[in-house]
Write a protein that holds these residues in place. Structure first.
Motif, mmCIF file in Angstrom:
data_model
loop_
_atom_site.group_PDB
_atom_site.id
_atom_site.type_symbol
_atom_site.label_atom_id
_atom_site.label_comp_id
_atom_site.label_asym_id
_atom_site.label_seq_id
_atom_site.Cartn_x
_atom_site.Cartn_y
_atom_site.Cartn_z
ATOM 1 N N PHE A 255 1.400 -1.543 0.461
ATOM 2 C CA PHE A 255 -0.230 -0.129 -0.035
ATOM 3 C C PHE A 255 0.694 0.848 0.348
ATOM 4 C CE2 PHE A 255 0.736 0.135 4.159
ATOM 5 C CZ PHE A 255 1.386 0.556 4.946
ATOM 6 N N THR A 256 0.209 2.662 -0.689
ATOM 7 C CA THR A 256 1.852 3.678 -0.502
ATOM 8 C C THR A 256 0.743 4.120 0.937
ATOM 9 O OG1 THR A 256 1.153 3.562 -2.694
ATOM 10 C CG2 THR A 256 1.691 5.472 -1.386
ATOM 11 N N PRO A 257 1.356 4.096 2.387
ATOM 12 C CA PRO A 257 0.969 5.037 3.415
ATOM 13 C C PRO A 257 0.303 7.160 3.401
ATOM 14 C CG PRO A 257 2.788 4.055 3.649
ATOM 15 C CD PRO A 257 3.000 4.234 1.773
ATOM 16 N N GLU A 258 1.408 7.480 1.879
ATOM 17 C CA GLU A 258 0.465 8.798 2.141
ATOM 18 C C GLU A 258 -1.183 8.346 1.667
ATOM 19 O OE1 GLU A 258 3.470 7.647 0.846
ATOM 20 O OE2 GLU A 258 5.080 9.119 2.526
ATOM 21 N N ASP B 297 5.994 3.375 11.759
ATOM 22 C CA ASP B 297 7.226 4.302 13.267
ATOM 23 C C ASP B 297 7.816 3.657 13.709
ATOM 24 O OD1 ASP B 297 5.508 5.776 12.125
ATOM 25 O OD2 ASP B 297 4.861 6.680 13.908
ATOM 26 N N HIS B 298 7.981 1.392 13.976
ATOM 27 C CA HIS B 298 8.868 1.203 14.266
ATOM 28 C C HIS B 298 9.546 0.389 13.522
ATOM 29 C CE1 HIS B 298 6.417 2.305 18.341
ATOM 30 N NE2 HIS B 298 6.064 2.218 17.110
ATOM 31 N N TRP B 299 9.220 0.490 12.270
ATOM 32 C CA TRP B 299 10.359 -0.809 11.242
ATOM 33 C C TRP B 299 11.814 0.138 11.386
ATOM 34 C CZ3 TRP B 299 8.054 -2.495 5.817
ATOM 35 C CH2 TRP B 299 6.514 -1.719 6.125
ATOM 36 N N ARG B 300 12.801 -1.042 11.690
ATOM 37 C CA ARG B 300 14.060 -0.857 11.374
ATOM 38 C C ARG B 300 14.215 -1.165 9.854
ATOM 39 N NH1 ARG B 300 11.890 2.301 13.599
ATOM 40 N NH2 ARG B 300 12.315 2.897 16.089
ATOM 41 N N THR B 301 15.592 -1.595 9.258
ATOM 42 C CA THR B 301 16.703 -1.598 8.741
ATOM 43 C C THR B 301 17.836 -1.919 9.019
ATOM 44 O OG1 THR B 301 15.252 -0.272 6.860
ATOM 45 C CG2 THR B 301 17.172 -1.666 5.830
ATOM 46 N N LEU B 302 17.995 -3.187 8.799
ATOM 47 C CA LEU B 302 19.229 -2.941 9.146
ATOM 48 C C LEU B 302 20.311 -3.656 7.671
ATOM 49 C CD1 LEU B 302 18.851 -6.350 12.143
ATOM 50 C CD2 LEU B 302 18.907 -3.758 12.308
ATOM 51 N N ARG B 303 21.219 -3.008 8.052
ATOM 52 C CA ARG B 303 22.811 -3.299 6.666
ATOM 53 C C ARG B 303 23.722 -3.498 7.238
ATOM 54 N NH1 ARG B 303 18.884 0.225 4.218
ATOM 55 N NH2 ARG B 303 18.562 0.256 2.470
ATOM 56 N N THR B 304 24.889 -3.589 6.773
ATOM 57 C CA THR B 304 26.040 -3.038 6.982
ATOM 58 C C THR B 304 27.171 -2.779 5.614
ATOM 59 O OG1 THR B 304 26.850 -5.649 7.833
ATOM 60 C CG2 THR B 304 28.591 -4.682 6.797
ATOM 61 N N GLN C 198 24.690 -0.155 10.227
ATOM 62 C CA GLN C 198 23.881 0.378 10.678
ATOM 63 C C GLN C 198 22.274 -0.143 11.223
ATOM 64 O OE1 GLN C 198 24.564 2.699 7.073
ATOM 65 N NE2 GLN C 198 26.471 3.072 7.563
ATOM 66 N N VAL C 199 21.597 0.671 11.337
ATOM 67 C CA VAL C 199 20.201 0.822 11.972
ATOM 68 C C VAL C 199 19.804 2.105 11.700
ATOM 69 C CG1 VAL C 199 18.878 -0.294 13.210
ATOM 70 C CG2 VAL C 199 20.635 -1.044 13.886
ATOM 71 N N SER C 200 18.662 1.864 10.915
ATOM 72 C CA SER C 200 17.849 3.006 10.117
ATOM 73 C C SER C 200 16.657 2.703 10.381
ATOM 74 C CB SER C 200 17.862 3.893 8.293
ATOM 75 O OG SER C 200 17.643 2.964 7.868
ATOM 76 N N ASP C 201 15.896 3.843 10.690
ATOM 77 C CA ASP C 201 14.246 4.208 11.047
ATOM 78 C C ASP C 201 13.779 3.621 9.344
ATOM 79 O OD1 ASP C 201 15.092 4.636 12.885
ATOM 80 O OD2 ASP C 201 14.484 6.704 13.102
ATOM 81 N N GLY C 202 12.067 3.287 10.006
ATOM 82 C CA GLY C 202 11.707 3.009 8.280
ATOM 83 C C GLY C 202 11.976 2.240 7.619
ATOM 84 N N PRO C 203 10.613 2.344 6.684
ATOM 85 C CA PRO C 203 10.400 0.383 5.523
ATOM 86 C C PRO C 203 11.632 0.810 5.111
ATOM 87 C CG PRO C 203 9.258 2.134 5.260
ATOM 88 C CD PRO C 203 10.088 3.284 6.288
#
Length: 123
Positions: free
Chosen positions: A9-12, A52-59, A65-70
């Protein structure tokens, strides 16, 4: 064969609906979800939590690195998922077409992506 269904879906666009319109769309979901589950072919069905509680984990550069959002920059995000066990791709498509995101919510860009998958249960 097992298939992963991702409901987008498109949140906006969803947030831009008047509260009564949002409620009208969402109120149709339980009946449609139940119809899909009644096939006996749906192994898992879930709506995903608040963005608001989604997190993305990357190297990056060898560091976590942890960032907020989708996880990916996109106007559409995954709002739900399901797993179907079907005898054919056509059967999986028929069942996935019962999901609310495949039937309603056009004004919010609801859509379903169906992906064949290998599936292993952790012991």
């Amino acid at each position: 064969m097992k298939y992963l269904g991702l409901a987008y879906f498109t949140p906006e666009k969803f947030a831009a609906l008047a509260p009564e319109e949002r409620k009208k769309v969402v109120s149709q979901c339980p009946e449609l979800d139940e119809k899909m589950r009644a096939t006996g072919k749906v192994l898992v069905s879930a709506s995903l939590g608040d963005l608001d509680h989604w997190r993305t984990l990357r190297t990056r550069g060898g560091k976590k690195q942890v960032s907020d959002g989708p996880y990916i920059e996109s106007k559409e995000v995954v709002g739900g998922l399901f797993i179907i066990e079907a005898d054919s791709h056509e059967e999986a498509l028929r069942i996935a077409s019962m999901h609310p995101a495949a039937m309603i919510g056009e004004e919010c860009d609801w859509a379903v992506e169906l992906i064949p998958m290998d599936f292993y249960l952790a012991q």
